[in-house]
Design an enzyme around this catalytic site. Structure first.
Site, PDB file in Angstrom:
ATOM      1  N   ARG A  20       0.890  -1.153   0.092  1.00  0.00           N
ATOM      2  CA  ARG A  20       0.087  -0.134  -0.083  1.00  0.00           C
ATOM      3  C   ARG A  20       0.999   1.313  -0.166  1.00  0.00           C
ATOM      4  NH1 ARG A  20      -2.565   3.159   4.662  1.00  0.00           N
ATOM      5  NH2 ARG A  20      -3.479   4.417   3.503  1.00  0.00           N
ATOM      6  N   HIS A  76      -2.699  11.066   0.983  1.00  0.00           N
ATOM      7  CA  HIS A  76      -2.346  10.790   2.375  1.00  0.00           C
ATOM      8  C   HIS A  76      -1.395  11.776   2.908  1.00  0.00           C
ATOM      9  CE1 HIS A  76      -0.704   7.187   4.998  1.00  0.00           C
ATOM     10  NE2 HIS A  76      -0.375   8.478   5.586  1.00  0.00           N
ATOM     11  N   GLU A 134      -7.125   8.447   6.632  1.00  0.00           N
ATOM     12  CA  GLU A 134      -7.240   8.993   7.873  1.00  0.00           C
ATOM     13  C   GLU A 134      -7.753  10.583   7.664  1.00  0.00           C
ATOM     14  OE1 GLU A 134      -3.665   8.849  10.156  1.00  0.00           O
ATOM     15  OE2 GLU A 134      -3.937   6.542  10.129  1.00  0.00           O
ATOM     16  N   ASN A 152      -7.051   1.813   9.961  1.00  0.00           N
ATOM     17  CA  ASN A 152      -5.847   1.854  10.825  1.00  0.00           C
ATOM     18  C   ASN A 152      -5.952   1.664  12.323  1.00  0.00           C
ATOM     19  OD1 ASN A 152      -5.148   2.446   8.124  1.00  0.00           O
ATOM     20  ND2 ASN A 152      -4.515   4.547   8.397  1.00  0.00           N
ATOM     21  N   TYR A 183      -3.820   1.739  15.912  1.00  0.00           N
ATOM     22  CA  TYR A 183      -2.314   1.313  16.598  1.00  0.00           C
ATOM     23  C   TYR A 183      -2.563   0.974  18.159  1.00  0.00           C
ATOM     24  CZ  TYR A 183      -0.343   3.366  12.405  1.00  0.00           C
ATOM     25  OH  TYR A 183       0.094   3.485  11.181  1.00  0.00           O
ATOM     26  N   GLU A 237      -3.278  -0.294   8.268  1.00  0.00           N
ATOM     27  CA  GLU A 237      -2.254   0.157   8.959  1.00  0.00           C
ATOM     28  C   GLU A 237      -2.255  -0.451  10.404  1.00  0.00           C
ATOM     29  OE1 GLU A 237      -1.202   4.550   9.127  1.00  0.00           O
ATOM     30  OE2 GLU A 237      -1.679   4.837   7.174  1.00  0.00           O
TER      31      GLU A 237
HETATM   32  O1  IFM Z   1       2.990   7.618  10.093  1.00  0.00           O
HETATM   33  C1  IFM Z   1       1.569   7.587  10.494  1.00  0.00           C
HETATM   34  C2  IFM Z   1       0.624   7.493   9.073  1.00  0.00           C
HETATM   35  O2  IFM Z   1       1.201   8.716   7.897  1.00  0.00           O
HETATM   36  C3  IFM Z   1      -0.702   7.831   9.032  1.00  0.00           C
HETATM   37  N1  IFM Z   1      -0.996   6.644  10.116  1.00  0.00           N
HETATM   38  C4  IFM Z   1      -0.535   6.791  11.308  1.00  0.00           C
HETATM   39  C5  IFM Z   1       1.042   6.497  11.286  1.00  0.00           C
HETATM   40  C6  IFM Z   1       1.891   6.616  12.486  1.00  0.00           C
HETATM   41  O3  IFM Z   1       1.818   7.792  13.099  1.00  0.00           O
END
Ligand code: IFM
Length: 446
Positions: free
Chosen positions: A79, A123, A169, A296, A298, A355
């Site tokens: 991606r 992006h 995002e 995405n 985290y 992500e």
């Molecule tokens: O690096 C970023 C990415 O560009 C967008 N999502 C979160 C990642 C980590 O912060």
């Protein structure tokens, strides 16, 4: 490497993800035009150490080597995003053939290596010229420019690229670009500006879905949203209400329009006079049927009542546990939870985890390797949680680790390393980290 205990399903994409400004460098090469990030990094204090994306991973010149590594790892998807100002330097009008050719060659070699390209049209970077003319995403008519750019790119690559993402995002793009100001264009205009930018991004999204379908009839079209599972910090009704508001602000504000054709009512009420003008037909434009959702993730969001992001009025709470170098909680079950939550509230045909990754700044050791043990555990445990959700019926069809290589981590500059490939930013030497070998081993189970 010890047994990871994962068996990848057939027909499942396993890859890594990147973004143009974070890796390409070559910001003035071959007539690329300036983007809002080229401008923003010049602001004193905006980026740690005064870092810029001018060189980054020099991927624009070293892409063949990077693709060789992906091939060697046996990944079946990649991606990446396209830099709008590389293709149309001033945002509209004159096309830069050399910029477009770069992506076209990249796609050819990916396909030769049996790596499926997933292309993101936006992006976070925008041609600087469009920022100067009418405030970038604050100008409603920006969707015409985004459409022109989409039309050109999909006509050129659509014979080979079948997976298209409009935006990455939108919450971060709008809120961090126009309200908190921590990302380009670095404006601190208020929540009303963030909501306005967000609405214009969503109008742009809605407008180009049909353009992509016209140019690439067999395309899969989607959008990528950063979604975290939200939990109240305590059972106190104030925390429960705050968690609901945060879920509304970051998750539902972006999912409801796509899947239900409306913004969530509770949040409309909360934002009240801060809302942008929503013209008749806007919500229908935004509410285009999509083929997939890019998710995405985290960390999870543990939330109590507070004063951040008024009128959302929340405070992020850090429960005891393990944290990354970025200070983000490591909580693999959060991926399972958000996949289940998303699937039960917004049933959709396909979800790709577009992500997921962790900032751990492990060095190269004397044996010449990068033993990023925490990332190995992070990726392994998150992939397990994604597959668990899949086994329970959530249509998860792919997983992309963030990120392909260490890169320019926005306001953190080069201080935070998310890559599965280590980059020595002085020499541009690439070193495959243990986490990349983990992905290689998982890929072999297919
Ligand atoms: O690096 C970023 C990415 O560009 C967008 N999502 C979160 C990642 C980590 O912060």
């Amino acid at each position: 490497m010890e047994d990871h205990g994962i068996k990848l399903p057939k027909e499942f994409y396993l890859g890594t993800a990147s973004a143009a400004y974070q890796i390409e460098g070559a910001t003035t090469q071959d007539e690329r035009g300036p983007s809002i990030w080229d401008q923003y990094v010049k602001v004193p204090g905006a980026i740690e150490n005064g870092d810029t994306g001018d060189i980054a991973c020099d991927h624009y010149n070293r892409w063949r080597e990077d693709l060789e590594i992906m091939k060697h790892l046996g990944l079946n998807a990649y991606r990446f995003s396209i830099s709008w100002s590389r293709v149309i330097p001033k945002g509209r009008g004159k096309l830069n053939k050399k910029g477009l050719d770069f992506y076209s060659q990249l796609v050819d070699v990916l396909l030769e290596y049996k790596i499926t390209p997933f292309v993101t049209l936006n992006h976070f970077d925008l041609p600087q010229k469009l920022q100067e003319e009418g405030g970038g995403w604050l100008r409603r008519g920006v969707h015409n420019d985004f459409n022109e750019y989409t039309d050109i790119v999909t006509q050129e690559l659509g014979d080979r690229v079948k997976h298209w993402t409009t935006f990455n995002e939108p919450w971060e793009l709008a809120w961090q670009g126009y309200h908190t100001g921590e990302d380009a264009p670095g404006l601190k205009l208020g929540v009303d500006a963030a909501l306005e930018a967000s609405h214009n991004v969503y109008l742009s999204h809605g407008h180009v879905v049909q353009t992509i379908r016209d140019n690439v009839p067999d395309a899969e079209v989607g959008i990528v949203i950063h979604l975290n599972h939200v939990e109240p910090a305590t059972k106190n009704p104030k925390d429960i209400a705050a968690a609901k508001r945060w879920e509304g602000c970051q998750n539902r504000w972006y999912l409801d329009p796509i899947y239900q054709g409306q913004y969530p009512e509770d949040m409309m009420k909360l934002y009240g006079p801060l809302l942008p003008e929503i013209q008749p037909g806007d919500m229908e434009t935004i509410n285009q049927p999509l083929d997939y959702l890019g998710l995405n993730m985290y960390r999870r969001s543990v939330i109590s009542g507070g004063t951040d992001l008024a009128p959302v009025n929340i405070k992020r709470v850090n429960p005891p546990g393990e944290y990354s170098d970025m200070g983000w909680e490591i909580y693999p079950k959060g991926l399972y939870d958000i996949l289940k939550w998303t699937d039960s509230n917004y049933p959709t045909k396909k979800i790709y985890v577009t992500e997921n990754g962790v900032a751990c700044n492990d060095p190269i050791t004397p044996d010449g390797r990068c033993h990023d043990t925490r990332r190995v555990t992070y990726l392994r445990e998150h992939i397990k949680q994604a597959l668990k959700a899949r086994e329970e019926g959530v249509p998860v069809h792919g997983y992309f680790a963030w990120s392909t290589m260490d890169n320019f981590e926005w306001a953190y500059g080069y201080n935070m390393r998310f890559g599965v490939i280590h980059i020595d930013f002085k020499t541009q030497k690439r070193t495959i980290k243990n986490s990349a070998y983990l992905l290689q081993n998982i890929a072999k189970t297919q």
